[in-house]
Design an enzyme around this catalytic site. Structure first.
Site, PDB file in Angstrom:
ATOM      1  N   CYS A   2     -78.531 -58.117  28.500  1.00  0.00           N
ATOM      2  CA  CYS A   2     -79.374 -57.749  29.638  1.00  0.00           C
ATOM      3  C   CYS A   2     -79.704 -56.256  29.561  1.00  0.00           C
ATOM      4  CB  CYS A   2     -78.756 -58.010  30.991  1.00  0.00           C
ATOM      5  SG  CYS A   2     -78.375 -59.725  31.284  1.00  0.00           S
ATOM      6  N   ARG A  27     -81.477 -56.459  23.864  1.00  0.00           N
ATOM      7  CA  ARG A  27     -80.248 -56.726  24.616  1.00  0.00           C
ATOM      8  C   ARG A  27     -80.248 -58.112  25.261  1.00  0.00           C
ATOM      9  NH1 ARG A  27     -77.540 -51.888  25.816  1.00  0.00           N
ATOM     10  NH2 ARG A  27     -76.402 -52.994  27.422  1.00  0.00           N
ATOM     11  N   TRP A  76     -80.242 -61.870  29.408  1.00  0.00           N
ATOM     12  CA  TRP A  76     -79.494 -62.766  28.520  1.00  0.00           C
ATOM     13  C   TRP A  76     -78.621 -63.593  29.454  1.00  0.00           C
ATOM     14  CZ3 TRP A  76     -74.298 -63.690  27.348  1.00  0.00           C
ATOM     15  CH2 TRP A  76     -74.061 -64.439  26.186  1.00  0.00           C
ATOM     16  N   ASN A 102     -76.549 -55.922  35.197  1.00  0.00           N
ATOM     17  CA  ASN A 102     -76.029 -56.309  33.890  1.00  0.00           C
ATOM     18  C   ASN A 102     -74.520 -56.400  34.023  1.00  0.00           C
ATOM     19  OD1 ASN A 102     -75.417 -56.613  31.179  1.00  0.00           O
ATOM     20  ND2 ASN A 102     -75.595 -54.428  30.728  1.00  0.00           N
ATOM     21  N   GLY A 103     -73.934 -57.512  33.587  1.00  0.00           N
ATOM     22  CA  GLY A 103     -72.492 -57.693  33.721  1.00  0.00           C
ATOM     23  C   GLY A 103     -72.207 -59.031  34.367  1.00  0.00           C
ATOM     24  N   GLU A 483     -68.526 -62.292   6.478  1.00  0.00           N
ATOM     25  CA  GLU A 483     -69.720 -61.646   7.020  1.00  0.00           C
ATOM     26  C   GLU A 483     -70.985 -62.381   6.545  1.00  0.00           C
ATOM     27  OE1 GLU A 483     -70.759 -59.878   9.215  1.00  0.00           O
ATOM     28  OE2 GLU A 483     -72.600 -58.925   8.597  1.00  0.00           O
ATOM     29  N   LYS A 487     -74.028 -63.951   9.007  1.00  0.00           N
ATOM     30  CA  LYS A 487     -75.467 -63.649   8.889  1.00  0.00           C
ATOM     31  C   LYS A 487     -76.266 -64.949   8.818  1.00  0.00           C
ATOM     32  CE  LYS A 487     -75.531 -60.352  10.022  1.00  0.00           C
ATOM     33  NZ  LYS A 487     -74.332 -59.644  10.299  1.00  0.00           N
ATOM     34  N   GLU A 490     -76.194 -66.822  12.353  1.00  0.00           N
ATOM     35  CA  GLU A 490     -76.954 -66.274  13.478  1.00  0.00           C
ATOM     36  C   GLU A 490     -78.447 -66.121  13.164  1.00  0.00           C
ATOM     37  OE1 GLU A 490     -75.793 -62.346  14.824  1.00  0.00           O
ATOM     38  OE2 GLU A 490     -75.347 -61.689  12.795  1.00  0.00           O
ATOM     39  N   HIS A 506     -56.394 -76.079  -0.133  1.00  0.00           N
ATOM     40  CA  HIS A 506     -55.513 -76.496   0.974  1.00  0.00           C
ATOM     41  C   HIS A 506     -56.266 -77.293   2.033  1.00  0.00           C
ATOM     42  CE1 HIS A 506     -52.288 -74.187  -0.747  1.00  0.00           C
ATOM     43  NE2 HIS A 506     -53.090 -73.133  -0.832  1.00  0.00           N
ATOM     44  N   LYS A 605     -78.150 -58.282  21.437  1.00  0.00           N
ATOM     45  CA  LYS A 605     -77.617 -57.253  20.548  1.00  0.00           C
ATOM     46  C   LYS A 605     -76.308 -56.660  21.067  1.00  0.00           C
ATOM     47  CE  LYS A 605     -77.853 -54.334  17.106  1.00  0.00           C
ATOM     48  NZ  LYS A 605     -77.475 -54.879  15.793  1.00  0.00           N
TER      49      LYS A 605
HETATM   50  O1  M6R Z   1     -71.886 -53.471  18.808  1.00  0.00           O
HETATM   51  P1  M6R Z   1     -70.718 -54.103  18.131  1.00  0.00           P
HETATM   52  O2  M6R Z   1     -70.564 -53.713  16.716  1.00  0.00           O
HETATM   53  O3  M6R Z   1     -69.429 -53.895  18.899  1.00  0.00           O
HETATM   54  O4  M6R Z   1     -71.028 -55.643  18.171  1.00  0.00           O
HETATM   55  C1  M6R Z   1     -70.103 -56.581  17.729  1.00  0.00           C
HETATM   56  C2  M6R Z   1     -70.745 -57.935  17.560  1.00  0.00           C
HETATM   57  O5  M6R Z   1     -71.261 -58.383  18.781  1.00  0.00           O
HETATM   58  C3  M6R Z   1     -71.872 -57.901  16.523  1.00  0.00           C
HETATM   59  O6  M6R Z   1     -71.425 -57.443  15.290  1.00  0.00           O
HETATM   60  C4  M6R Z   1     -72.465 -59.303  16.354  1.00  0.00           C
HETATM   61  O7  M6R Z   1     -71.534 -60.152  15.781  1.00  0.00           O
HETATM   62  C5  M6R Z   1     -73.736 -59.237  15.518  1.00  0.00           C
HETATM   63  N1  M6R Z   1     -74.735 -60.091  16.076  1.00  0.00           N
HETATM   64  C6  M6R Z   1     -73.522 -59.636  14.104  1.00  0.00           C
HETATM   65  O8  M6R Z   1     -74.665 -59.549  13.337  1.00  0.00           O
END
Ligand code: M6R
Length: 610
Positions: A2, A27, A76, A102-103, A483, A487, A490, A506, A605
């Protein structure tokens, strides 16, 4: 999570709110809205489902009157699906009080039940809607908006950044913060308040960061800050924020994600500039100098982070343990806060965060502070909450990251954690000089990897119809593989599992058949032969295999389906080059499927709710 914008001043408030919402859209982007007060102090409210561009069109068609005060929101969804009724701003019944938030208000059910007994009715499923009603309730009793606002805040539990305008005192903008970011930009006879500086920087670089429990009453001529908990005025002057507005422009790139992936070489340079030097054999992390003495006494490190930052943290775990011999444990923020674990004074916490506003990471820092632990930050966003609340830290200097998927920030986080490992090891590691040299060589090697973009695009075309992927690696390549899965999940909305390559036998090996490709990270390090054995096990069971290998490795080509060659580097720095390959793969998979790669569905984000 948000985005909030508020404006009071001598310009067209709705234009500034719209531009601010556009900048904050990363956001949250499921709905957006604006409320403004016209010259007669009449309120006007516009909301719609979807992106800010849609709100801009609606605003044009509605021809709302000019206003010098307004608030806006890009959402959001947490409570209530994306809909016009659930979109912010929310208002009281008479539409004289408008609020953006926001929150999460955790006690909203009890509050709304109480208000309903007093005749208040609710139109949305949100937690936020209680706020304007609650202010309204107290305003009827107190006839003073500021007092009513503060009294309402006193009833809220949870987290909030709030901006409010009202028809009773139309020349004032009211804002408050508790565990959700809020920054006030100061211009000439104008103020803009926003969830983060990206919405402000086009107008002013003079900013005031609100702290928890603070309330500000803002007019075009000034602001009064109060700490509600301490029940006292706060005097805080604006500070100048260094911020390059060009960073938030796309330039010639079609998407922010691609632009940010292509910034990898520069990111490595900026994260290491003035910090590591092979000629002087030195690592100098200015941000940690103030705690150098304390760092000599730590015997354990807990790295806390979420998502991509947690995978960078896991690479940091391997690095710090190998280079400095200090035991390290990585915990994700959402678990750390609620664990009952022993935490000695000799343990330091490192919070890794791109935004510095991630609620779970902030909660973890607060918990570690209660233990009296030394808290350090590896943060990208300058002046963010984590950067401010930690005792010391190292900025990533990756610049603004706009795409929801974190790419260049991951690269910078790994570089910074590597530098922390080298610094804590005080030159003892036999790898010390090799790594210093390699940090200088990495930007050029990253450039070489980026030249593979078109072949990675072709590869994505070849694999675009597969529904599941496995990513495997050993040691440093294991968190790197994790990682890679994030990617792909998402951005391309493809199911992906990440495993330590040695763990396949395993259980997960049973998944493997011709419909389940594996992305194997088989660099040049000591684990190469063992990873190859795991690749063979997968091939034997009919699974297609794509390998990231190092230049010059001709044998692997004979065994697997596809190979992407990265330049030779050290095992400890391979994650940086491998990550670029996987970022590009996820990007092209998403584009191939026609997805909005910068704004993947259901995500935002900056994750400022728990
Ligand atoms: O702003 P931050 O690095 O604390 O955010 C952490 C995660 O929310 C962030 O890395 C999220 O997983 C991304 N969408 C990954 O690409």
């Amino acid at each position: 999570m948000c985005g909030i914008v508020g404006y009071i001043g001598n310009k067209s408030a709705s234009d500034i709110i719209l531009a601010g919402l556009k900048a904050l859209e990363y956001r949250g982007y499921d709905s957006a809205g604006i409320a403004l007060l016209d010259k007669q102090a009449h309120g006007h409210l516009l909301k719609q489902v979807g992106r800010v561009d849609g709100l801009a069109l609606l605003l044009q068609e509605s021809q709302l009157p000019l206003a010098s005060i307004a608030i806006g929101h890009t959402r959001w969804a947490t409570h209530g699906k994306p809909s016009i009724l659930n979109a912010h701003p929310h208002a009281n019944q008479e539409q004289t009080i408008f609020v953006v938030h926001n929150g999460i208000i955790e006690n909203y059910v009890e509050l709304s039940e109480g208000l309903q007994k007093h005749g208040y009715s609710f139109v949305s499923d949100t937690d936020t809607e209680v706020i304007p009603h609650l202010i309204d309730f107290y305003y009827r009793e107190l006839h003073d908006f500021e007092k009513a606002f503060e009294k309402a805040l006193g009833d809220l539990s949870g987290a909030y950044a709030i901006a409010a305008i009202n028809a009773y005192e139309p020349e004032k903008l009211f804002v408050a913060r508790l565990s959700s970011p809020l920054v006030l930009g100061e211009g000439k006879d104008e103020y803009i308040v926003a969830s983060d500086p990206t919405a402000i920087m086009a107008h002013t670089k003079q900013v005031i960061f609100l702290q928890d429990n603070e309330v500000a009453v803002i007019t075009p001529k000034g602001y009064a800050l109060r700490d509600l908990k301490a029940r006292q005025k706060v005097l805080r002057q604006a500070e100048r924020l260094d911020y390059d507005i060009d960073q938030i422009a796309l330039g010639t790139f079609p998407h922010f994600m691609l632009k940010e992936i292509f910034e990898a070489p520069q990111t490595i340079r900026l994260a290491s500039a003035g910090r590591t030097n092979i000629d002087t054999h030195s690592v100098k992390l200015g941000g940690l100098e103030g705690v150098a003495e304390q760092l000599q006494h730590i015997d354990r490190i807990v790295i806390v982070a979420c998502g991509t930052a947690s995978y960078a943290g896991m690479i940091g775990e391997y690095l710090i343990e190998e280079l400095a011999g200090i035991p390290v444990e990585v915990q994700i923020g959402s678990e750390f806060k609620y664990r009952k674990e022993p935490f000695s004074r000799g343990t330091a916490l490192i919070a890794v965060s791109q935004s510095g506003e991630t609620a779970d990471t902030i909660a973890a820092v607060k918990k570690a502070q209660q233990y009296g632990a030394l808290c350090l930050g590896v943060v990208n966003a300058v002046g963010s909450t984590v950067a401010r609340m930690t005792d010391a830290g190292v900025y990533c200097h990756a610049g603004t990251e706009q795409a929801v998927a974190s790419t260049k920030a991951f690269i910078a986080q790994v570089v910074v954690l590597l530098q922390i490992g080298l610094m804590l090891g005080r030159g003892k590691s036999p790898l010390y000089n090799d790594l210093l040299r390699e940090i200088e060589a990495l930007p050029d090697k990253a450039e070489t990897v980026l030249k593979l973009a078109s072949s990675i695009k072709k590869l994505a075309g070849k694999y675009k119809n597969y529904k599941d992927f496995l990513f495997i690696g050993r040691r440093y390549a294991y968190p790197t593989a994790l990682e890679g899965t994030l990617k792909l999940k998402e951005c391309a909305l493809i199911h992906a599992e990440g495993y330590a390559a040695g763990e396949m036998k395993h259980g997960p090996l049973s998944l493997i058949d011709e419909s389940f490709p594996t992305f194997a990270l088989a660099g040049d390090g000591p684990m190469y032969a063992k990873t190859c054995a795991n690749i063979e096990e997968i091939k034997t069971r009919g699974g297609p295999v794509i390998v990231i290998a190092t230049e010059g490795n001709r044998t692997i080509k004979k065994v697997v389906d596809d190979v992407i060659y990265i330049p030779k580097t050290l095992e400890q720095t391979e994650p940086i080059l491998m990550a670029i390959v996987m970022q590009l793969f996820a990007y092209y998979m998403a584009i191939g499927k026609g997805f909005n790669v910068d704004r993947p569905r259901n995500l935002a984000k900056s994750v400022t709710v728990e």
